[in-house]
Design a protein around this motif. Structure first.
Motif, short mmCIF file in Angstrom:
data_model
loop_
_atom_site.label_atom_id
_atom_site.label_comp_id
_atom_site.label_asym_id
_atom_site.label_seq_id
_atom_site.Cartn_x
_atom_site.Cartn_y
_atom_site.Cartn_z
N UNK A 1 0.81 -1.22 0.00
CA UNK A 1 0.00 0.00 0.00
C UNK A 1 0.84 1.27 0.00
N UNK A 2 2.16 1.14 0.16
CA UNK A 2 3.03 2.31 0.15
C UNK A 2 3.44 2.71 -1.26
N UNK A 3 3.01 1.95 -2.25
CA UNK A 3 3.36 2.24 -3.64
C UNK A 3 2.18 2.87 -4.36
N UNK A 4 2.48 3.83 -5.21
CA UNK A 4 1.44 4.68 -5.80
C UNK A 4 1.12 4.35 -7.25
N UNK A 5 2.05 3.80 -7.96
CA UNK A 5 1.85 3.50 -9.38
C UNK A 5 2.31 2.07 -9.65
N UNK A 6 1.58 1.41 -10.54
CA UNK A 6 1.83 0.00 -10.84
C UNK A 6 1.86 -0.25 -12.33
N UNK A 7 2.70 -1.20 -12.73
CA UNK A 7 2.70 -1.64 -14.11
C UNK A 7 1.65 -2.73 -14.31
N UNK A 8 1.56 -3.22 -15.55
CA UNK A 8 0.56 -4.22 -15.90
C UNK A 8 1.01 -5.63 -15.54
N UNK A 9 2.28 -5.83 -15.32
CA UNK A 9 2.79 -7.14 -14.95
C UNK A 9 3.36 -7.92 -16.12
N UNK A 10 4.29 -8.81 -15.81
CA UNK A 10 4.89 -9.69 -16.80
C UNK A 10 4.97 -11.10 -16.19
N UNK A 11 4.61 -12.08 -17.00
CA UNK A 11 4.54 -13.45 -16.49
C UNK A 11 5.91 -14.10 -16.48
N UNK A 12 6.23 -14.74 -15.37
CA UNK A 12 7.43 -15.56 -15.25
C UNK A 12 6.98 -16.98 -14.89
N UNK A 13 7.40 -17.94 -15.70
CA UNK A 13 7.03 -19.33 -15.45
C UNK A 13 8.30 -20.17 -15.36
N UNK A 14 8.46 -20.88 -14.26
CA UNK A 14 9.63 -21.71 -14.03
C UNK A 14 9.18 -23.17 -13.97
N UNK A 15 9.70 -23.98 -14.87
CA UNK A 15 9.31 -25.39 -14.91
C UNK A 15 10.28 -26.22 -14.08
N UNK A 16 9.78 -27.30 -13.54
CA UNK A 16 10.62 -28.18 -12.71
C UNK A 16 11.32 -29.23 -13.55
#
Length: 121
Positions: A106-121
């Motif tokens: 809640x201390x952050x004021x602006x956000x990006x749209x996000x980027x997916x990271x997928x790590x396979x086992x």
């Protein structure tokens, strides 16, 4: 309002590395950070960095992830090494109007749209 655009996400095998970038539309003097959110889970703090390069990391990524910042380019980076399947999530960049690094979402004021990271086992 600052616009944030993330890039660099993708698919990687466990033990691999990825580097995320977040470009801000304008000069950001405040702290910036990375959060992540896995399906069905709350958004989690990953790392943050101040204008003067003070850093803060979440416990789950200490020693594996490195946050850095290029103030001239208004960009932050997240170097992720020794990736694990549990690192799989959407990674969000965030910017704060405050100067101190912080982990509270809640201390952050602006956000990006996000980027997916997928790590396979």
């Amino acid at each position: 309002q600052v616009q944030l655009v993330e890039s660099g996400g993708g698919f990687v095998q466990a033990g691999g590395s990825l580097r995320l970038s977040c470009a801000a539309s304008g000069r950001t003097l405040g702290a910036m950070g990375w959060f992540r959110q896995a399906p069905g889970k709350e958004r989690e703090f990953v790392a943050a960095i101040s204008w003067e390069y003070t850093t803060l990391y979440g416990d789950s990524v200490k020693g594996r992830f490195t946050i850095s910042r290029d103030n001239a380019e208004n960009t932050i980076y997240l170097e992720m090494n020794t990736l694990k399947p549990e690192d799989t999530a959407v990674y969000y960049c965030a910017a704060s109007y405050g100067y101190q690094v912080k982990s509270a979402l809640e201390r952050y004021d602006n956000w990006g749209q996000g980027t997916q990271v997928t790590v396979s086992s």
